[in-house]
Design an enzyme around this catalytic site. Sequence first.
Site, PDB file in Angstrom:
ATOM      1  N   LYS A  83      71.170  53.685  -5.968  1.00  0.00           N
ATOM      2  CA  LYS A  83      69.767  54.045  -6.297  1.00  0.00           C
ATOM      3  C   LYS A  83      68.615  54.483  -5.198  1.00  0.00           C
ATOM      4  O   LYS A  83      68.429  53.951  -4.220  1.00  0.00           O
ATOM      5  CB  LYS A  83      68.888  53.131  -7.569  1.00  0.00           C
ATOM      6  CG  LYS A  83      67.923  54.136  -8.757  1.00  0.00           C
ATOM      7  CD  LYS A  83      66.711  53.498 -10.123  1.00  0.00           C
ATOM      8  CE  LYS A  83      66.646  53.945 -10.394  1.00  0.00           C
ATOM      9  NZ  LYS A  83      66.019  52.483 -11.682  1.00  0.00           N
TER      10      LYS A  83
HETATM   11  C1  E4P Z   1      65.000  53.928 -15.018  1.00  0.00           C
HETATM   12  O1  E4P Z   1      65.720  54.156 -14.207  1.00  0.00           O
HETATM   13  C2  E4P Z   1      63.878  53.738 -14.695  1.00  0.00           C
HETATM   14  O2  E4P Z   1      63.802  52.723 -12.932  1.00  0.00           O
HETATM   15  C3  E4P Z   1      63.323  53.081 -15.554  1.00  0.00           C
HETATM   16  O3  E4P Z   1      63.252  53.649 -16.551  1.00  0.00           O
HETATM   17  C4  E4P Z   1      61.166  53.489 -15.415  1.00  0.00           C
HETATM   18  O4  E4P Z   1      60.586  53.113 -16.480  1.00  0.00           O
HETATM   19  P1  E4P Z   1      58.687  53.050 -16.375  1.00  0.00           P
HETATM   20  O5  E4P Z   1      58.384  54.571 -16.375  1.00  0.00           O
HETATM   21  O6  E4P Z   1      58.680  52.935 -17.911  1.00  0.00           O
HETATM   22  O7  E4P Z   1      58.739  51.809 -15.453  1.00  0.00           O
END
Ligand code: E4P
Length: 217
Positions: A83
Site C-alpha cells: 500500500k
Molecule cells: C483502507 O484501506 C483505509 O485505510 C480505511 O478504509 C480508512 O478508513 P477510515 O477513513 O475510516 O479511517
Amino acid sequence: MKFFIDTAEIDEIRALAPSGLVDGVTTNPSLIAKSGRDFKEVVAEICAVVEGPVSAEVTAIESKAMIKEGRALAKIADNVCIKLPLTFDGLVACRALVDDGHQTNVTLCFSANQALLAAKAGATYISPFIGRLDDMGIDGMELIEEIRTIYDNYMFETQILAASIRTVNHVKLSALAGADVATIPPATLKTLTKHPLTDKGLEAFLKDWEKTGQSIL
Ligand code: E4P
C-alpha cells in the site's frame, strides 16, 4: 464484488474468515497502532489466515525508501499487497513495485485525477476514501462513479477499492456504482446481514416449529 476487511485485529479476521465473505484484508498505520501488535508479525499472521491480498502500507515518503520498504513487506508472504500513498513519490514507487511483479494498493485517493494517475502507474487497486469525503460534506460516492467512468473509458485494469466505508449504505452504493471491491470494518460487515423482518420472520418460524414437537436430528 469482492469484500476486504478493514482491520489489523487478527481475532476479528479469524472469526469472519469461515463465512467465505473475506476476499482480502486492508490495514493502515493507524489500524496497526490500534492493534498494538508488531507490524510485520501481524501481517504475516493475517496472510496465513486469508488467501487473498493483504494490504500493508509503507511509511517512507520518498520513492526510493518506499520501494525498499515495499520489497521488504512483499517478502512477508506472497499475498502481501503493498500500500502506497497517492503522492508523486508513491506513484513512482508503485510503478517500480508493479514492474517487480508485486500487487499494489494506492491509498488516500480523494479525486478522479489522482485515480487516473494511479491507473497509469499500474496500480492493482485504487482506494478512494468515501467516508472521509462525506465527513467534509462532499459526496464520496460521486468519486467512485467518476473513477468507474474514467477506468471504463480507457479500459484500465486497476480495481476500484471503495475505502473509508462507514455505513451499510456505503456498501450498497459502492456496489451500484461498480466498485470492484469494498473494504469494510468487521462491525459493518456483520450489520449487512441485519434486517428487522428477517429477525421477526425467524422468531415466528421458530415458535411454530416448537409447536410441532419435532427435531431435525
Ligand atoms: C483502507 O484501506 C483505509 O485505510 C480505511 O478504509 C480508512 O478508513 P477510515 O477513513 O475510516 O479511517
